[in-house]
Write a protein that holds these residues in place. Structure first.
Motif, mmCIF file in Angstrom:
data_model
loop_
_atom_site.group_PDB
_atom_site.id
_atom_site.type_symbol
_atom_site.label_atom_id
_atom_site.label_comp_id
_atom_site.label_asym_id
_atom_site.label_seq_id
_atom_site.Cartn_x
_atom_site.Cartn_y
_atom_site.Cartn_z
ATOM 1 N N SER A 161 0.764 -1.340 -0.171
ATOM 2 C CA SER A 161 0.056 -0.726 -0.122
ATOM 3 C C SER A 161 0.285 1.245 0.405
ATOM 4 O O SER A 161 0.273 2.539 0.474
ATOM 5 C CB SER A 161 -1.103 -0.045 1.280
ATOM 6 O OG SER A 161 -0.502 0.168 2.436
ATOM 7 N N GLU A 170 -6.890 0.678 0.186
ATOM 8 C CA GLU A 170 -8.145 -0.165 0.384
ATOM 9 C C GLU A 170 -8.759 -1.571 -0.544
ATOM 10 O O GLU A 170 -9.068 -2.277 -0.244
ATOM 11 C CB GLU A 170 -9.810 0.156 1.198
ATOM 12 C CG GLU A 170 -8.963 0.737 2.174
ATOM 13 C CD GLU A 170 -8.830 -0.177 4.019
ATOM 14 O OE1 GLU A 170 -9.710 -1.358 3.632
ATOM 15 O OE2 GLU A 170 -8.023 0.234 4.244
ATOM 16 N N PHE A 173 -5.707 -4.031 -0.241
ATOM 17 C CA PHE A 173 -6.012 -5.064 1.168
ATOM 18 C C PHE A 173 -7.207 -5.992 0.550
ATOM 19 O O PHE A 173 -6.649 -7.015 1.073
ATOM 20 C CB PHE A 173 -6.200 -4.500 2.285
ATOM 21 C CG PHE A 173 -4.889 -3.328 2.310
ATOM 22 C CD1 PHE A 173 -4.047 -4.211 2.832
ATOM 23 C CD2 PHE A 173 -4.696 -1.662 2.979
ATOM 24 C CE1 PHE A 173 -3.125 -3.512 3.357
ATOM 25 C CE2 PHE A 173 -4.472 -0.867 3.599
ATOM 26 C CZ PHE A 173 -3.003 -1.827 3.689
ATOM 27 N N GLU A 189 3.952 -4.304 5.944
ATOM 28 C CA GLU A 189 2.907 -3.375 5.674
ATOM 29 C C GLU A 189 3.043 -2.643 7.219
ATOM 30 O O GLU A 189 3.002 -2.722 8.121
ATOM 31 C CB GLU A 189 1.377 -3.821 6.053
ATOM 32 C CG GLU A 189 0.823 -2.614 5.770
ATOM 33 C CD GLU A 189 0.429 -1.687 4.581
ATOM 34 O OE1 GLU A 189 0.621 -0.933 4.751
ATOM 35 O OE2 GLU A 189 0.754 -2.585 3.629
ATOM 36 N N ARG A 194 -4.328 -2.389 9.678
ATOM 37 C CA ARG A 194 -4.527 -3.660 8.688
ATOM 38 C C ARG A 194 -4.239 -5.090 8.366
ATOM 39 O O ARG A 194 -5.108 -5.820 7.607
ATOM 40 C CB ARG A 194 -5.147 -2.332 7.505
ATOM 41 C CG ARG A 194 -5.465 -1.415 6.969
ATOM 42 C CD ARG A 194 -6.744 -1.701 7.092
ATOM 43 N NE ARG A 194 -7.614 -2.607 6.087
ATOM 44 C CZ ARG A 194 -8.390 -3.535 5.947
ATOM 45 N NH1 ARG A 194 -8.073 -4.352 7.042
ATOM 46 N NH2 ARG A 194 -8.816 -3.866 4.248
ATOM 47 N N ALA A 195 -2.866 -4.590 8.416
ATOM 48 C CA ALA A 195 -2.487 -6.267 8.612
ATOM 49 C C ALA A 195 -2.246 -6.824 9.341
ATOM 50 O O ALA A 195 -3.088 -7.601 8.819
ATOM 51 C CB ALA A 195 -0.410 -5.504 8.299
ATOM 52 N N LEU A 198 -5.325 -8.173 8.603
ATOM 53 C CA LEU A 198 -5.543 -9.514 7.317
ATOM 54 C C LEU A 198 -5.338 -10.622 7.821
ATOM 55 O O LEU A 198 -5.399 -11.859 7.550
ATOM 56 C CB LEU A 198 -4.897 -8.924 7.237
ATOM 57 C CG LEU A 198 -5.385 -7.914 5.654
ATOM 58 C CD1 LEU A 198 -4.923 -7.042 5.129
ATOM 59 C CD2 LEU A 198 -7.643 -8.504 4.586
#
Length: 232
Positions: A161, A170, A173, A189, A194-195, A198
């Protein structure tokens, strides 16, 4: 699939990784590697992909000693590293870049190409456009798509990203989550939240060592991670 045992890695006299050990298992979907700049995350991926050789320790890839393999052989074994620099062939078209990514899988090119453009339709729209003229988001999708053309068992993504606007990030992702349904993803990341969201497993790197490890959910709840990487 990958066992890293007590590796130390230097750039000349500068030591970057210190007696580091970790595993990437067959049932892993996304393994996140997070931490500050300079912690050794990219150095680990370069060591796994054969670009760097550890000073000491071992890396076993699919049951083979990866420290004896060339980068091209490591790709053939099923490990693909998509660099944060993307390393596209800017004067070649999108189609030609994807074809270059399939050099180990020539006989499956057409089927794999269809899979990649189904995942990234914009690459089909831009197939005759030179890679250097694409937007940042399109270039990132091309870099990931080219990596997928080798049909890897493990796809290592370094800052996918990076430099992207939030909306484009986004989208990336979302694609990573889709890729992880069939391919193990190692994700470096800077968007730590977010990492970890996920990932099913995660490692926090600090100063060339693993500071903590656990599930993505566990690290999201860690006071240290919250205070150091998720504040604000």
């Amino acid at each position: 699939m990958i066992t890293v045992e007590d590796i130390s890695v230097h750039y000349g006299d500068l030591q970057v990784l210190w007696d580091l050990s970790l595993e990437i298992r067959e049932n892993d979907s996304v393994v996140a590697i997070v931490g500050p700049n300079g912690a050794g995350k990219t150095t680990l991926l370069k060591s796994m992909s054969g670009v760097l050789r550890p000073t000491s320790g071992s890396i076993e890839l699919f049951g083979r000693d990866a420290t004896t393999l060339s980068p091209s052989k490591i790709v053939e074994e099923g490990f693909v590293h998509v660099s944060e620099k993307r390393n596209l062939f800017n004067d070649l078209t999108v189609y030609e870049n994807l074809k270059m990514g399939a050099y180990t899988e020539r006989d499956q090119f057409r089927a794999t190409f269809e899979e990649v453009i189904d995942m990234f339709p914009v690459l089909d729209e831009r197939r005759d456009q030179k890679a250097g003229t694409l937007s940042g988001g399109e270039q990132q999708m091309l870099a990931i798509g080219r990596g997928l053309m080798a049909h890897p068992d493990i796809l290592a993504l370094d800052e996918p990203s990076g430099a992207l606007a939030p909306q484009l990030a986004e989208r990336v992702f979302a694609k990573i989550e889709e890729i992880s349904e069939n391919t193990t993803v190692i994700l470096i990341e800077q968007h730590v939240d977010r990492a970890l969201d996920l990932s099913d497993r995660a490692y926090l790197f600090e100063n060339g060592r693993i500071a903590t490890e656990g599930s993505g959910a566990d690290l999201l709840e860690s006071d240290h991670v919250k205070e150091s990487y998720l504040s604000g």
